[in-house]
Design an enzyme around this catalytic site. Structure first.
Site, PDB file in Angstrom:
ATOM      1  N   ASP A 234      -4.421  74.813   1.891  1.00 37.46           N
ATOM      2  CA  ASP A 234      -5.766  74.566   1.372  1.00 37.46           C
ATOM      3  C   ASP A 234      -6.390  73.379   2.107  1.00 37.46           C
ATOM      4  OD1 ASP A 234      -8.018  74.263  -0.606  1.00 37.46           O
ATOM      5  OD2 ASP A 234      -6.812  75.799  -1.607  1.00 37.46           O
TER       6      ASP A 234
ATOM      7  N   SER B 100     -12.782  77.191  -1.689  1.00 37.67           N
ATOM      8  CA  SER B 100     -11.613  77.989  -2.083  1.00 37.67           C
ATOM      9  C   SER B 100     -11.977  79.340  -2.657  1.00 37.67           C
ATOM     10  CB  SER B 100     -10.807  77.246  -3.148  1.00 37.67           C
ATOM     11  OG  SER B 100     -10.212  76.114  -2.613  1.00 37.67           O
TER      12      SER B 100
ATOM     13  N   ASP C  26     -18.298  67.357  -3.154  1.00 36.27           N
ATOM     14  CA  ASP C  26     -18.894  68.281  -2.176  1.00 36.27           C
ATOM     15  C   ASP C  26     -19.996  67.584  -1.389  1.00 36.27           C
ATOM     16  OD1 ASP C  26     -17.254  70.218  -3.286  1.00 36.27           O
ATOM     17  OD2 ASP C  26     -18.757  70.771  -4.776  1.00 36.27           O
TER      18      ASP C  26
ATOM     19  N   ARG D  28     -20.118  79.060  -9.636  1.00 32.84           N
ATOM     20  CA  ARG D  28     -18.693  79.268  -9.363  1.00 32.84           C
ATOM     21  C   ARG D  28     -17.866  79.238 -10.649  1.00 32.84           C
ATOM     22  NH1 ARG D  28     -14.822  76.430  -4.847  1.00 32.84           N
ATOM     23  NH2 ARG D  28     -13.025  76.121  -6.205  1.00 32.84           N
TER      24      ARG D  28
ATOM     25  N   LYS E  70      -4.272  74.957  -7.979  1.00 35.19           N
ATOM     26  CA  LYS E  70      -4.611  76.019  -7.024  1.00 35.19           C
ATOM     27  C   LYS E  70      -4.002  77.360  -7.427  1.00 35.19           C
ATOM     28  CE  LYS E  70      -6.790  73.328  -4.024  1.00 35.19           C
ATOM     29  NZ  LYS E  70      -8.221  73.472  -3.701  1.00 35.19           N
TER      30      LYS E  70
ATOM     31  N   ASP F  64      -6.276  69.657   0.945  1.00 35.40           N
ATOM     32  CA  ASP F  64      -7.548  69.713   0.223  1.00 35.40           C
ATOM     33  C   ASP F  64      -7.628  68.708  -0.918  1.00 35.40           C
ATOM     34  OD1 ASP F  64     -10.115  71.119  -0.293  1.00 35.40           O
ATOM     35  OD2 ASP F  64      -9.140  71.364  -2.236  1.00 35.40           O
TER      36      ASP F  64
ATOM     37  N   HIS G 106      -9.990  65.368  -0.744  1.00 38.81           N
ATOM     38  CA  HIS G 106     -11.139  65.125  -1.626  1.00 38.81           C
ATOM     39  C   HIS G 106     -11.173  63.698  -2.179  1.00 38.81           C
ATOM     40  CE1 HIS G 106     -13.092  68.965  -1.872  1.00 38.81           C
ATOM     41  NE2 HIS G 106     -12.024  69.607  -2.294  1.00 38.81           N
TER      42      HIS G 106
ATOM     43  N   ASP H  77      -7.853  78.150   3.980  1.00 41.99           N
ATOM     44  CA  ASP H  77      -9.042  78.754   3.356  1.00 41.99           C
ATOM     45  C   ASP H  77     -10.349  78.111   3.790  1.00 41.99           C
ATOM     46  OD1 ASP H  77      -8.414  76.408   1.968  1.00 41.99           O
ATOM     47  OD2 ASP H  77      -9.065  77.189   0.030  1.00 41.99           O
ATOM     48  N   HIS H  78     -10.287  76.881   4.315  1.00 39.37           N
ATOM     49  CA  HIS H  78     -11.480  76.155   4.792  1.00 39.37           C
ATOM     50  C   HIS H  78     -10.989  74.801   5.259  1.00 39.37           C
ATOM     51  CE1 HIS H  78     -11.114  73.777   1.186  1.00 39.37           C
ATOM     52  NE2 HIS H  78     -11.013  74.910   0.516  1.00 39.37           N
TER      53      HIS H  78
ATOM     54  N   HIS I 164     -15.381  69.484   1.845  1.00 34.09           N
ATOM     55  CA  HIS I 164     -14.924  70.469   2.824  1.00 34.09           C
ATOM     56  C   HIS I 164     -15.778  70.341   4.086  1.00 34.09           C
ATOM     57  CE1 HIS I 164     -13.686  73.090  -0.851  1.00 34.09           C
ATOM     58  NE2 HIS I 164     -12.932  72.021  -0.708  1.00 34.09           N
TER      59      HIS I 164
HETATM   60  O1  LIG Z   1     -12.357  71.099  -6.144  1.00 33.29           O
HETATM   61  C1  LIG Z   1     -13.195  72.026  -6.089  1.00 33.29           C
HETATM   62  O2  LIG Z   1     -13.669  72.581  -7.079  1.00 33.29           O
HETATM   63  C2  LIG Z   1     -13.678  72.481  -4.742  1.00 33.29           C
HETATM   64  C3  LIG Z   1     -14.674  71.485  -4.236  1.00 33.29           C
HETATM   65  O3  LIG Z   1     -15.801  71.452  -5.057  1.00 33.29           O
HETATM   66  O4  LIG Z   1     -12.599  72.593  -3.859  1.00 33.29           O
HETATM   67  P1  LIG Z   1     -11.886  74.014  -3.583  1.00 33.29           P
HETATM   68  O5  LIG Z   1     -12.968  74.962  -3.190  1.00 33.29           O
HETATM   69  O6  LIG Z   1     -10.943  73.733  -2.437  1.00 33.29           O
HETATM   70  O7  LIG Z   1     -11.183  74.415  -4.815  1.00 33.29           O
HETATM   71 MN   LIG Z   2      -9.611  75.382  -0.943  1.00 31.43          MN
HETATM   72 MN   LIG Z   3     -11.410  71.638  -2.105  1.00 28.74          MN
END
Ligand SMILES: O=C(O)[C@@H](CO)OP(=O)(O)O
Ligand SMILES: [Mn+2]
Ligand SMILES: [Mn+2]
Length: 560
Positions: free
Chosen positions: A29, A82, A172, A287, A362, A431, A435, A472-473, A502
């Site tokens: 990740d 993600s 973000d 999301r 995750k 990841d 962050h 994934d990114h 990201h």
């Molecule tokens: O932590 C999350 O919610 C996102 C960033 O906003 O990260 P990820 O897409 O890697 O889950």
């Molecule tokens: Mn991710």
């Molecule tokens: Mn992330």
């Protein structure tokens, strides 16, 4: 697939590739490819395993796109994330994602004709409309411009009293940017007040501390939000949203992601916007993962994760439906992408037994997102999903190794057990630690993820299997904001602008292992290949042709 029945699920045999090889499918990740410098934590970290793929077998290593339209996002300026990343990896096709679907529904006005808006509108005459969500232009969970349009659209359609409960971002978008977003929101609300709409900010808090937990890691996070949003109770009280964010950021170590919860009060000290019977509520994030828990608290009658104290009778709608399987929430403004016929579903119909594992933060990525935002198993007898509990109540720079070792051990055991054909894991370190913006910790995180990959490919060696390693990114490969020429940017005080988000970078994919047939290599005629091309690739490696409408495979088999 319905009436076509079982036959329609049958995949043709691959003309050249055998069945029955154990495949390790590893997603790192937040692991992108970028110029090597001191802010590229993957470059700085000792990562011999990931490095070796590139140098020892360059025909089995390449980069793939992981952002923008390649993963169904509105534009090439949208960084990957993600949800869209794992959707693309698992589904093998590119679906217009939530961000884009909401844009379209707002632009056409269709959002206001739908069942969801009609439902919340029932509260406009006598109740308050509450909007809860992430306040930024990050575009991963929500977007400020969509909130602005929705505020305007709701007011034009009769909402007389509006309260916004915002969550500050800093994950973000740059840390500290919350102040500007709240100022913009205040201005919009004051414009509405000029039009005789009683519109105000009612509460707030940082996304990682208030409301936006995921996969039931820590219900206290959701409770803190509930207390502020619904009950009007919080440890901090302010007269305005801007004052709240500015004051709370003055605390040592304060940052947007973790601001404590607060409520806005009137001149007599009473909260201006607790949620009450007869009100409407919209969670404006598109999301799913970080809105599902709140959606349950708002919607479920028999909810028992914390004491809600008071459960208002409301008209609640999500921006989207967050879980199609649970039908949660039952009312929503925009219909989510219908991601069907994912690779996981095809594979169980073709006898491929799957093991999937990650730690809590995750876990849903390699299960729920991978399977097209679908909860649960396709076939309980052929699949096993294992969740390793994540540490709770810490920021991950404190424990940058996270559960990488435990995940790798579970994967190793699953591979050696001989019970599974595909062993799929997500390694969160790059990841989750990326962050936090802590560069030193992120270097440790990358090394831990690399070690986990090595343990998994050692197991694959032992059983004569195949590995597919990808991401994934991007995230950990770039920890600073840069100008167009790539030079790190400094803020007014001359400090580096740390990038917690990201990135737009591509990600690596490597294949190998003793089970990989000689002559398999990456094709060079899919130069724009992205995450959605991985599913067909993996289906091939399991010995099948991919469904016709999947994005093309990345591999070819040359006879030697
Ligand atoms: O932590 C999350 O919610 C996102 C960033 O906003 O990260 P990820 O897409 O890697 O889950
Ligand atoms: Mn991710
Ligand atoms: Mn992330």
């Amino acid at each position: 697939m319905g009436s076509a029945g079982q036959n329609a699920w049958k995949l043709a045999d691959h003309p050249k590739l055998p069945k029955g090889k154990t495949i390790a499918m590893v997603v790192l990740d937040g692991w992108g490819e970028a110029k090597p410098d001191q802010y590229n934590c993957i470059h700085v970290a000792h990562t011999p395993t990931m490095d070796s793929f590139k140098t020892t077998a360059p025909e089995k290593w390449r980069l793939i796109k992981a952002h923008g339209t390649a993963v169904g996002l509105p534009s090439e300026d949208d960084m990957g994330n993600s949800e869209v990343g794992h959707n693309a990896l698992g589904a093998g096709r590119i679906f217009a994602q939530g961000a884009k679907l909401v844009d379209l529904a707002l632009a056409s006005g269709k959002i206001y004709d739908g069942e969801g808006f009609k439902y919340i509108k029932q509260s406009f005459n006598n109740g308050t409309l509450h909007l809860i969500g992430l306040l930024s232009d990050g575009g991963v969970h929500s977007r400020l411009d969509q909130l602005q349009l929705l505020l305007k659209g709701a007011a034009e359609r009769g909402a007389k009293r509006i309260r916004v409960h915002f969550l500050t971002d800093g994950r973000d978008v740059l840390d500290g940017s919350s102040v500007g977003f709240v100022e913009t929101l205040e201005k919009d609300l004051s414009n509405l007040r000029e039009k005789a709409v009683d519109a105000q900010i009612a509460s707030g808090g940082g996304r990682m501390y208030v409301t936006m937990d995921r996969y039931e890691n820590d219900w206290n996070v959701v409770k803190r939000g509930w207390d502020a949003q619904v009950l009007g109770e919080a440890p901090y009280k302010f007269r305005s949203g801007v004052e709240a964010v500015k004051k709370l950021r003055e605390e040592p170590k304060a940052n947007d992601q973790y601001l404590p919860p607060f409520v806005i009060v009137d001149e007599s000290g009473n909260p201006v916007g607790p949620i009450k019977d007869g009100d409407a509520v919209v969670t404006f994030n598109f999301r799913a993962d970080r809105m599902t828990m709140l959606a349950k608290a708002l919607e479920y009658a028999d909810f028992d994760k914390f004491d809600r104290v008071r459960v208002p009778k409301i008209h609640y709608a999500g921006m989207l439906q967050y879980d199609g399987e649970l039908k949660l929430p039952s009312h929503y403004l925009v219909t989510p992408p219908e991601i069907e016929r994912t690779s996981g579903e095809y594979l169980v119909h073709n006898g491929v037994r799957t093991f999937a594992c990650s730690e809590t933060v995750k876990f849903g990525h390699v299960t729920f997102f991978w399977n097209g935002n679908r909860s649960g198993y396709f076939n309980e007898e052929m699949e096993e999903y294992v969740e390793i509990p994540s540490d709770v109540g810490i920021t991950f720079n404190v424990q940058p190794k996270m559960k990488a070792l435990e995940i790798a051990e579970k994967a190793r055991d699953a591979i050696l057990s001989g019970k599974f054909d595909q062993v799929r894991v997500n390694l969160p370190n790059g990841d989750m630690v990326g962050h936090t913006g802590d560069i030193e910790a992120t270097v440790v995180a990358c090394k831990a993820a690399d070690g986990a990959v090595q343990m998994i490919i050692d197991a694959i060696e032992q059983v004569g299997g195949i590995y597919v390693i990808t991401a994934d990114h991007g995230n950990a490969e770039d920890m600073v904001k840069r100008d167009k020429s790539g030079k790190p940017l400094l803020d007014k005080s001359g400090n580096l602008q740390i990038l917690t988000s990201h990135t737009l970078q591509p990600v690596p994919i490597a294949i190998g292992g003793p089970g990989l047939k000689a002559g398999v290599r990456f094709r060079n005629d899919v130069p724009t290949g992205g995450l959605a091309n991985v599913a067909a690739t993996v289906i091939n490696l399991h010995g099948f042709e991919a469904p016709n409408d999947y994005e093309p495979t990345l591999i070819e088999v040359v006879d030697n």
